[in-house]
Scaffold this active site. Structure first.
Site, short mmCIF file in Angstrom:
data_model
loop_
_atom_site.label_atom_id
_atom_site.label_comp_id
_atom_site.label_asym_id
_atom_site.label_seq_id
_atom_site.Cartn_x
_atom_site.Cartn_y
_atom_site.Cartn_z
CG HIS A 286 -1.66 1.51 1.41
ND1 HIS A 286 -2.66 1.53 0.85
CD2 HIS A 286 -1.48 2.27 2.05
CE1 HIS A 286 -3.44 2.64 1.24
NE2 HIS A 286 -2.10 3.44 1.25
CD GLU A 287 1.86 3.33 3.71
OE1 GLU A 287 2.06 4.61 3.01
OE2 GLU A 287 0.84 3.71 4.70
CG HIS B 136 0.72 6.55 -0.92
ND1 HIS B 136 -0.67 7.02 -1.04
CD2 HIS B 136 -0.04 5.22 0.62
CE1 HIS B 136 -1.86 6.94 -0.74
NE2 HIS B 136 -1.12 6.13 1.01
CE1 TYR C 163 -6.00 5.50 4.52
CE2 TYR C 163 -6.59 7.43 6.31
CZ TYR C 163 -5.52 6.80 5.88
OH TYR C 163 -4.37 6.71 5.51
CD GLU D 77 -4.58 6.53 1.54
OE1 GLU D 77 -4.23 5.89 1.53
OE2 GLU D 77 -3.94 7.82 2.53
#
Length: 696
Positions: free
Chosen positions: A484-485, A488, A623, A513
């Site tokens: 997930h990160e 980004h 989110y 997100e």
């Protein structure tokens, strides 16, 4: 989580702004801020050095503020007849780009530096930057007369005109009060996060109380007592695996009491100040102020979304609680403990883990052995490389803030074009940011002399360090967090926009997100899982039966996990639609009413809920909201056309990632999907509707 930065539009953000800016000078750039490839092949970067002393940080901060102030003053002194796009809009865009890159390099060390003096100096630099941004308001108002040179520019559909944005500032009746309030909000937000970063609470627990969980813990040889910190690699394994409810109760109480006294005061003061600022700007509440430039637009739409989701999830949550209660009752009977007839906050993680083990037969101890960090990193980079058409190379001589940090450069695989640089800081240490997040360090955008400024970003996490002869081994949920990160990070690195204001993740908060959540799906598919796993001893693959059970467990606890997100979203909305708040009481009430699990008496989870002081104030619903879109993207395109299909991946990179915030989120979605988004994929993923009932 993405960290955010402060602008006048969002006075409590950290790292890199992810919402369209209210500042009229910068909002005007949206008039011609579409994503574009650089005019020239060569690139630029501002050298990122991490060996500054506290004195260097203070001096560099003052120099930066002085440089920016000079530009603003020069523009403010222009006669109306002399104003042009070049000496006003372009000059502001250039100084904004320089400011964003250099400020991030000054205020990022407060989250990662091993030196406390540097962390404190960086936090002070952050405060000075916030003060400077608040003071920029009066010069901006002078630009309200600069209409003639820009009236020929055509705004994008649905975007407020430049004149409308400029006139917004003409309605300010209390500019001094606005500046003062904005400054206080920024300072309190920094204080909230500094308190959390500096917290070093730990518990002393015996081996008997811990049970099997002792790996990586410091032990007093004489007494046999273990030191258990509240860092993620200690806290979550204890809460999920420790059979002793009293130990779990102590851990949960300590974890949700971090900075309780100091940060409860800070948070509730922030709520009051945000309400005050919103009123000065003509809004009924802070939430409506921040939501206006989001996809959701207002509180009414957010409430409707959360209420509908809650209604769908509540029966599922009730069935899950009933099953967990039966597990607890049976365990109490077999262990001789008294059954209290309820699920407590310290029971929830433990019995959620039991559900996965019993209902889905996932052997997490065995699964852990197949996710050594190096294998996960290698597989993750390979998947993103193939999917997005990139090439990564490790940089061994780069300046870093700690010896654990790894640095990589990214290039386009086809053209060789340099894309940017990213840093991986993956293990916990004292004083370090305690969660997992992406920090933007340098925007990716055009520069005045031609070419492109290279973006840079840092992925900061807290995965278990190698210890006792074992490598760093990740739980599957940590693999998901990592993926997930890094999504980004790719949003930052792939950005190709004209203005720094729209670089990377600087999109609507309830869209930011979407790219990273969409990419979480890869850790629930067989082929990607095989690529990022191997047994830490012999390199063998995850056995097929274990892999099948893991994938099937995706719907485990879906009701309670998502109801908890509804709780946090509604707490956030409640706080930011009010002018005063009892944050602990609001959280406790909604936990009981929605989740059906009481908050632990004497704690206040909100005092350590960094999102509320880190840019998601009034917007934590993002989110859940953006997950609806992310699932639609995944199931409609990737699942149908191939989850590792490079054609779809490159189209995704071009339409979603490269555009940054230069295109509205909804427009990007419709362009990539070929239609308006819908919710069916979200409910299908959660196991709430069958694929046959979906209308994808």
């Amino acid at each position: 989580m993405l960290t955010l930065s402060r602008e006048l539009r969002k006075t409590s953000m950290r790292g890199s702004s992810v919402t369209l800016c209210r500042d009229p000078v910068w909002r005007m750039t949206i008039l011609n801020g579409t994503a574009q490839r650089p005019a020239r092949a060569y690139t630029h970067s501002i050298p990122l050095s991490w060996n500054r002393s506290p004195e260097d940080i203070a001096a560099d901060t003052e120099r930066l503020i002085g440089t920016v102030t000079k530009v603003y003053d020069e523009i403010g002194r222009l006669c109306v007849d002399a104003v042009s796009v070049e000496n006003t809009l372009r000059a502001l865009a250039n100084v904004k780009m320089d400011y964003a890159a250099r400020r991030h390099a000054l205020d990022f060390p407060q989250y990662v530096s091993p030196c406390r003096a540097v962390r404190l100096a960086s936090a002070q630099a952050d405060k000075r930057g916030a003060e400077h941004e608040a003071r920029r308001l009066p010069p901006n108002r002078r630009l309200a007369g600069c209409q003639n040179p820009i009236t020929h520019l055509k705004p994008r559909p649905g975007t407020p005109t430049l004149l409308g944005n400029l006139n917004l500032f003409e309605t300010f009746c209390h500019p001094k009060k606005i500046k003062k309030t904005s400054k206080l909000i920024s300072e309190l937000s920094i204080e909230f996060n500094k308190n959390l970063n500096e917290d070093n609470t730990f518990l002393l627990v015996s081996r008997q109380q811990l049970g099997r969980f002792v790996s990586g813990l410091d032990v007093d040889e004489a007494s046999g007592v273990y030191k258990v910190t509240l860092a993620y690699p200690h806290y979550f394994p204890v809460m999920k695996r420790c059979r002793d409810p009293e130990t779990r109760r102590k851990m949960e109480t300590a974890f949700h009491s971090r900075c309780k006294e100091a940060n409860t005061i800070v948070l509730e003061r922030l709520v009051a100040l945000r309400a005050e600022l919103a009123a000065l700007l003509g809004y009924g509440c802070h939430a409506n102020y921040v939501l206006e430039v989001n996809v959701a637009k207002n509180v009414t739409n957010v409430d409707a979304f959360l209420n509908a989701l809650q209604k769908t999830l509540e029966p599922v949550g009730a069935r899950e609680r009933k099953y967990m209660m039966a597990l607890k009752k049976r365990e109490c009977l077999t262990s001789g403990r008294c059954f209290d007839g309820r699920l407590n906050a310290w029971d929830l993680p433990y019995y959620m883990d039991q559900v996965e083990r019993r209902k889905f037969a996932v052997d997490k101890d065995k699964l852990l052995e197949y996710f050594p960090l190096d294998a996960v990193t290698e597989g993750l980079l390979g998947i993103y490389r193939d999917l997005l058409g990139l090439r990564f190379s490790r940089v061994l001589a780069a300046s870093v803030w700690h010896q654990d940090v790894r640095v990589y450069d990214a290039h386009d695989a086809d053209t060789g074009e340099e894309m940017g640089r990213f840093y991986l800081d993956l293990h916990p240490r004292e004083g370090k940011y305690g969660h997992a997040a992406c920090f933007a360090l340098q925007p990716g955008c055009k520069v005045a002399e031609g070419g492109r400024l290279l973006p840079a970003a840092a992925l900061v996490a807290n995965f278990t360090k190698p210890a006792g002869g074992l490598p760093s081994l990740l739980q599957h949920h940590e693999v998901e967090t990592y993926f997930h990160e890094f999504g980004h990070v790719m949003h930052e690195i792939c950005s190709k926009v004209t203005f720094s204001e729209f670089s990377g993740t600087q999109v609507e908060t309830d869209f930011v997100e979407v790219p990273s959540q969409m990419l979480e799906n890869w850790v629930w598919e067989k082929e990607p899982l095989r690529r990022m796993s191997r047994h830490y001893k012999d390199g063998s693959a995850i056995p097929e039966p274990l892999l099948d059970k893991l994938i099937a467990s995706r719907v485990a606890n879906t009701g309670l996990m998502n109801l908890r997100q509804v709780v946090l979203s509604k707490v956030d909305q409640s706080l930011h639609t009010s002018s005063t708040a009892d944050s602990a009481a609001v959280f406790a009430k909604l936990c009981q009413d929605i989740l059906g699990v009481p908050a632990t008496e004497g704690t206040n989870m909100m005092a350590s809920f960094g999102h509320l002081a880190g840019g998601y104030d009034g917007q934590y619903y993002s989110y859940l909201w953006s997950e609806v879109y992310s699932m639609d993207i995944y199931f409609s395109r990737f699942k149908k056309e191939g989850i590792l299909n490079p054609k779809v991946g490159k189209e995704y990179r071009r339409i979603i990632l490269e555009a940054g915030g230069s295109v509205d989120g909804m427009d990007m979605l419709q362009s990539f999907l070929g239609r308006a988004p819908c919710q069916d994929a979200f409910f299908q993923c959660k196991g709430l509707i069958s694929p046959s009932n979906a209308t994808l």
